[in-house]
Scaffold this active site. Structure first.
Site, PDB file in Angstrom:
ATOM      1  N   LYS A  18      -3.379   0.315   0.623  1.00 41.98           N
ATOM      2  CA  LYS A  18      -1.954   0.286   0.949  1.00 41.98           C
ATOM      3  C   LYS A  18      -1.149  -0.705   0.116  1.00 41.98           C
ATOM      4  CE  LYS A  18       0.052   2.267   3.612  1.00 41.98           C
ATOM      5  NZ  LYS A  18       0.226   2.127   5.065  1.00 41.98           N
TER       6      LYS A  18
ATOM      7  N   GLU B 120      12.091  -1.877   3.763  1.00 38.39           N
ATOM      8  CA  GLU B 120      11.923  -1.569   5.194  1.00 38.39           C
ATOM      9  C   GLU B 120      12.639  -2.598   6.062  1.00 38.39           C
ATOM     10  OE1 GLU B 120       7.805   0.080   6.463  1.00 38.39           O
ATOM     11  OE2 GLU B 120       7.458  -1.077   4.649  1.00 38.39           O
TER      12      GLU B 120
ATOM     13  N   SER C  33      -2.140  -4.029   3.396  1.00 33.93           N
ATOM     14  CA  SER C  33      -2.554  -3.835   4.777  1.00 33.93           C
ATOM     15  C   SER C  33      -3.844  -4.597   4.996  1.00 33.93           C
ATOM     16  CB  SER C  33      -2.779  -2.341   5.030  1.00 33.93           C
ATOM     17  OG  SER C  33      -3.671  -2.162   6.109  1.00 33.93           O
TER      18      SER C  33
ATOM     19  N   HIS D 259      20.226  18.140   2.164  1.00 32.26           N
ATOM     20  CA  HIS D 259      19.295  18.405   3.281  1.00 32.26           C
ATOM     21  C   HIS D 259      17.872  17.947   2.937  1.00 32.26           C
ATOM     22  CE1 HIS D 259      22.489  21.143   4.834  1.00 32.26           C
ATOM     23  NE2 HIS D 259      22.650  21.384   3.550  1.00 32.26           N
TER      24      HIS D 259
END
Ligand code: ARG
Length: 475
Positions: free
Chosen positions: A299, A306, A293, A172
């Site tokens: 970043k 991804e 970024s 979980h």
């Protein structure tokens, strides 16, 4: 009308209509329809297999006496020269010739003259295309099998290196019990091992030769189907001519393999993305797999995982596309089947790219052992070990569960892990607790105790990694 006039009319008519079926047609195909029905823009990708299949077919025709030795020699050298022209990028593809098959056949006749027209004896584009895609997919499967093995080898090697690196195991997505990072990596490897099995199964089932089915019913020539099957390295000829030209199961099966593989890669990607975040900090991915970024200077984004996660969507889409393409199709060949190629091609390309990205990236993962260790200490990950310890003193598991629950509640209030509590604090919950309890409350003790096949104990992880590497090596 004189005979000579009639034949000159026929000539000009067939100059505008497609040479392959000009005889029956009174007007040329509409320009838009020609474009709409053509597949050459994408199926030219099959040219090597188309030529390979044609050479096998022509050789068989000469073997059974339908073509002479000289004819087949001319056909083969013509096809070979077309192959090199295509390889060099000099071949002029024509949409008017619809597809890869008719482009190559027309080029052959242009090159070697009338004997080129004999190549299509005893076959149809229906068995031809069914053969081409199988040959093409078989080659791609072999490449994909190598990429998958390379990824697995890198993963197993990392698992070996990280066999005693402790991290939290989750259920979980909440801290459950400590595991080793090597164990987690080998869980991923199991997924890939099953994917490999599915890929092999798919290859086995596709490896039958449809050539000879012709349009749908077979052919009246004395063909030798075993001859072409053997030449093209198929296990056997297909059994039924109707099925041969209509079956696209193998493409669906490959796409199902790809969907499951990408689902697995998306799960791994998701974990990599979480683990590289400032909140987890379990791993570092080298800069070459990330991008920055344009606005936020701090970043470093895990673009590669991804994108792999995102590409799962298109691969699943292609599977649904092929299933829907074949749903309710009557026997035998239908033009619908021309729509099988783009989804299949894109699935293959996507799988290859994703496997390549993963095979490069996985061995480059840098584990942040201290962050993993600290995280495993948070969340009372050894609570089950304490309950098991109490069971060892004669307490029933349900009662032990209750006792440990109270100790955990105390730990939450006091901001203390179970292993940070003193013996005095622990005996408040059960007088059965003695000072040997600390060896089971440590993370090291917890993982080492799961010492059986499939367990997370470092020695088991090492043994499992050795077995896993052995399986890959035996392929
Ligand atoms: N381009 C066609 C395909 O991909 C080849 C087979 C065409 N057969 C036919 N009967 N029109 O399916």
């Amino acid at each position: 009308m004189s005979i000579s006039k009639k034949s000159s009319m026929d000539k000009s008519k067939s100059a505008q209509t497609n040479q392959s079926w000009g005889g029956r047609f009174n007007e040329p195909v509409d320009d838009f329809v020609a474009r709409f029905t053509a597949s050459v823009d994408f199926d030219q990708r099959l040219f090597r297999q188309d030529i390979q299949g044609s050479i096998a077919h022509a050789s068989m025709l000469s073997e059974v006496g339908v073509l002479t030795k000289t004819e087949v020699q001319e056909i083969i050298s013509g096809l070979e020269s077309i192959a090199s022209e295509i390889e060099s990028g000099e071949f002029a593809w024509s949409t008017n010739l619809e597809d890869v098959h008719m482009n190559i056949e027309a080029a052959l006749t242009a090159r070697i003259g009338d004997v080129g027209k004999k190549l299509h004896t005893g076959r149809s584009r229906n068995d031809q295309v069914a053969t081409d895609i199988r040959l093409w997919l078989r080659d791609e499967i072999d490449t994909i099998a190598l990429l998958l093995s390379a990824l697995q080898n890198g993963m197993i090697e990392l698992a070996m290196t990280e066999s005693d690196t402790i991290m939290p195991g989750f259920t979980h997505l909440q801290t459950a019990q400590p595991v080793t990072f090597g164990h987690h990596l080998l869980a991923w490897n199991e997924m890939l091992e099953r994917d490999f099995g599915r890929l092999k199964d798919c290859r086995k089932r596709l490896n039958y030769c449809p050539l000879g089915a012709a349009a749908l019913a077979g052919t009246t020539y004395p063909i030798n189907r075993n001859h072409t099957a053997v030449t093209l390295n198929f296990d056997q000829p297909t059994e039924n001519s109707l099925d041969s030209v209509s079956d696209r199961d193998f493409a669906i099966e490959f796409c199902a393999f790809a969907s499951i593989l990408l689902t697995h890669l998306s799960r791994m990607s998701e974990e990599l993305i979480l683990w590289t975040s400032a909140q987890f900090q379990f791993i570092n991915l080298p800069d070459r797999f990330c991008t920055g970024s344009s606005i936020m200077p701090q970043k470093k984004n895990p673009d590669v995982p991804e994108l792999v996660r995102g590409k799962t969507g298109r691969v699943n889409g292609h599977l649904v596309c092929l299933l829907t393409l074949m749903k309710s199709q009557p026997l035998a060949y239908n033009k619908d089947n021309q729509e099988d190629k783009e989804p299949l091609f894109d699935t293959v390309d996507t799988v290859r790219d994703c496997l390549r990205a993963f095979a490069d990236m996985i061995p480059a993962i840098e584990a942040n052992k201290s962050a993993m260790y600290e995280a495993a200490k948070r969340g009372f990950s050894t609570a089950t070990d304490l309950a098991d310890y109490l069971v060892g003193t004669g307490i029933a598991f349900r009662d032990a569960h209750e006792i440990v629950g109270k100790a955990v509640a105390y730990g939450i209030a006091e901001h203390k892990d179970l292993s940070d509590m003193s013996l005095e604090e622990l005996v408040q919950f059960s007088d059965q607790i003695k000072d040997d309890v600390f060896s089971v409350l440590t993370l090291e003790g917890s993982v080492a105790a799961r010492d059986h096949i499939g367990g997370t104990a470092p020695n088991q992880v090492k043994a499992a990694a050795t077995r896993a590497a052995g399986k890959v090596a035996c392929r």
